[in-house]
Design a protein around this motif. Sequence first.
Motif, PDB file in Angstrom:
ATOM      1  N   SER A  42      -3.513  -5.832   9.056  1.00  0.00           N
ATOM      2  CA  SER A  42      -3.846  -5.283   7.742  1.00  0.00           C
ATOM      3  C   SER A  42      -2.911  -4.109   7.454  1.00  0.00           C
ATOM      4  O   SER A  42      -2.676  -3.262   8.318  1.00  0.00           O
ATOM      5  N   TYR A  43      -2.370  -4.094   6.266  1.00  0.00           N
ATOM      6  CA  TYR A  43      -1.449  -3.053   5.827  1.00  0.00           C
ATOM      7  C   TYR A  43      -2.149  -2.217   4.769  1.00  0.00           C
ATOM      8  O   TYR A  43      -2.892  -2.744   3.951  1.00  0.00           O
ATOM      9  N   GLU A  44      -1.865  -0.919   4.771  1.00  0.00           N
ATOM     10  CA  GLU A  44      -2.512  -0.038   3.809  1.00  0.00           C
ATOM     11  C   GLU A  44      -1.556   1.088   3.462  1.00  0.00           C
ATOM     12  O   GLU A  44      -0.925   1.685   4.354  1.00  0.00           O
ATOM     13  N   SER A  51       0.173   2.387   6.765  1.00  0.00           N
ATOM     14  CA  SER A  51      -0.625   2.241   7.976  1.00  0.00           C
ATOM     15  C   SER A  51      -0.684   0.757   8.339  1.00  0.00           C
ATOM     16  O   SER A  51      -0.989  -0.080   7.499  1.00  0.00           O
TER      17      SER A  51
END
Length: 177
Positions: A42-44, A51
């Motif tokens: 998961s990318y944020e 992140s």
Amino acid sequence: MSRIGKKPVLVPAGVTASLEGKDVSIKGPKGTLTIPKADEISYELVDGGISVQPANETKRARSFWGMQRTLVQNLITGVTDGFSKQLLITGVGYRANVQGKNLKLQLGYSHDVDYAIPEGITIATPDQTTINISGIDKQKVGQVAAEIRRWRKPEPYKGKGIKYAGEFIFRKEGKKK
């Protein structure tokens, strides 16, 4: 125990990051690079960075974690600084020069070797025995350097051939009388 994967990848000023659809896209002063998102990660976007975290606690997701963070870091480094490799040619009569979109290599064969320079890669020959390869994509720069080196790998007796700058060639002793 500290893990590098827990730290967000910092996005410097002048660089924009976007997480659109199934791609991570980074745009900077040298160009734009994109990689596909991994399903296990998961990318944020956080303030000042990206992140990268595993999407779940499976072994596969945790094994992708560090690699995906490094790929995002390489995108940012590529669009800000770029990557480069240097090749050194050793041997009597061995030389290289750039002619337009081709790299012409004379490596002791009965013919010259013409290597077509791919898009996104810049090759310079400051002198006849040095080849500088640069670009924004780390994988492509390394691939081009490996393809050029493959034409004449350094041999262990005299050290003749194409080698990376800083590479140590293990030398063998020749025949004794």
